[in-house]
Design an enzyme around this catalytic site. Structure first.
Site, PDB file in Angstrom:
ATOM      1  CE  LYS A 158      -2.156  -0.771   4.286  1.00  9.96           C
ATOM      2  NZ  LYS A 158      -1.761  -2.404   4.360  1.00  9.96           N
TER       3      LYS A 158
ATOM      4  NE  ARG B 105      -3.856  -1.019  10.428  1.00  7.15           N
ATOM      5  CZ  ARG B 105      -2.468  -0.983   9.605  1.00  7.15           C
ATOM      6  NH1 ARG B 105      -2.736   0.565   9.681  1.00  7.15           N
ATOM      7  NH2 ARG B 105      -1.519  -1.222   9.326  1.00  7.15           N
TER       8      ARG B 105
ATOM      9  NE  ARG C 223       8.152  -2.769   5.802  1.00  3.26           N
ATOM     10  CZ  ARG C 223       6.571  -2.379   6.126  1.00  3.26           C
ATOM     11  NH1 ARG C 223       5.835  -2.131   4.419  1.00  3.26           N
ATOM     12  NH2 ARG C 223       5.823  -2.962   6.683  1.00  3.26           N
TER      13      ARG C 223
ATOM     14  NE  ARG D 123       7.080  -0.554  10.793  1.00  4.35           N
ATOM     15  CZ  ARG D 123       5.418  -0.361   9.867  1.00  4.35           C
ATOM     16  NH1 ARG D 123       5.622  -0.094   8.681  1.00  4.35           N
ATOM     17  NH2 ARG D 123       4.511  -1.528  10.188  1.00  4.35           N
TER      18      ARG D 123
ATOM     19  NE  ARG E 183       2.481  -4.573  11.826  1.00  5.20           N
ATOM     20  CZ  ARG E 183       3.474  -4.263  10.031  1.00  5.20           C
ATOM     21  NH1 ARG E 183       4.537  -5.213  10.696  1.00  5.20           N
ATOM     22  NH2 ARG E 183       3.392  -3.624   9.615  1.00  5.20           N
TER      23      ARG E 183
END
Ligand code: AMP
Length: 191
Positions: free
Chosen positions: A13, A86, A125, A137, A148
């Site tokens: 996204k 969300r 990532r 992160r 998640r």
């Protein structure tokens, strides 16, 4: 043009949102980026949500709706909602905010990606951030990622039906290479 990008964490996204910003001069509204900025600048709200984010859970609707309201009030020629809404409550609030501001939603675009591919993307990532000397992160680990993803299926996936029922849902193959995903999005938007 106002577009929502929907899909699980790691679906791409953020990447596609940035491309839309470059190509169309619209404003990217990523609640994840806003919350991370609040954390790193040590605001009271940032400190309050840090632990929730690190656990891979969702922060309260009230906080993210407040952040989005502020950004919409700053204005822009169109918005890409990335990671928002969300929950169904956030989706209703966004509908109300857009109406209040005389705007409308053009499409909610789902990036469809297999779950197995998502974990691999998250791990990549984190590796890329580490290699670039950037902060990694805390929620980009396989362990937190599964929480998640659970939050996504429980609270966010119902939005697919919500936008489908409104006639706003469009779907693209998020497994395709980045440029092809961008081309599919352009197609969906009628370019
Ligand atoms: P993201 O960068 O979109 O993956 O978001 C990272 C984290 O920020 C999420 O796991 C949540 O803890 C929090 N977050 C971001 N956007 C929202 C939202 N719309 N509602 C609730 N929590 C959010």
């Amino acid at each position: 043009m106002n577009i929502i990008l929907l899909g699980p964490p790691g679906a791409g996204k953020g990447t596609q949102a940035k491309k839309l910003v470059e190509d169309r001069g619209v404003v990217q509204l990523s609640t994840g980026d806003m919350l991370r900025a609040a954390r790193s600048s040590g605001t009271e709200m940032g400190n309050r949500v840090a632990a929730v984010m690190d656990r891979g859970e969702l922060v309260t609707d009230e906080i993210v709706i407040g952040l989005i309201r502020e950004k919409l009030e700053e204005g822009g020629k169109g918005f890409i909602f990335d990671g928002f809404p969300r929950t169904l409550a956030q989706a209703d609030a966004l509908g109300d905010l857009l109406t209040e501001m005389g705007m409308k939603l053009d499409a909610a675009i789902e990036l469809k990606v297999d779950d197995e591919a998502l974990v691999a993307r998250i791990v990549k990532r984190a590796e890329e951030s580490r290699a670039a000397g950037e902060p990694v992160r805390k929620d980009d680990t396989p362990e937190v990622f599964s929480d998640r993803l659970r939050e996504y299926y429980k609270k966010t996936a119902p939005l697919l039906g919500y936008y489908y029922a409104k006639g706003d849902l469009r779907q693209v193959d998020g497994m395709a290479p980045m440029d092809q995903v961008a081309a599919q999005i352009a197609d969906v938007l009628g370019d």
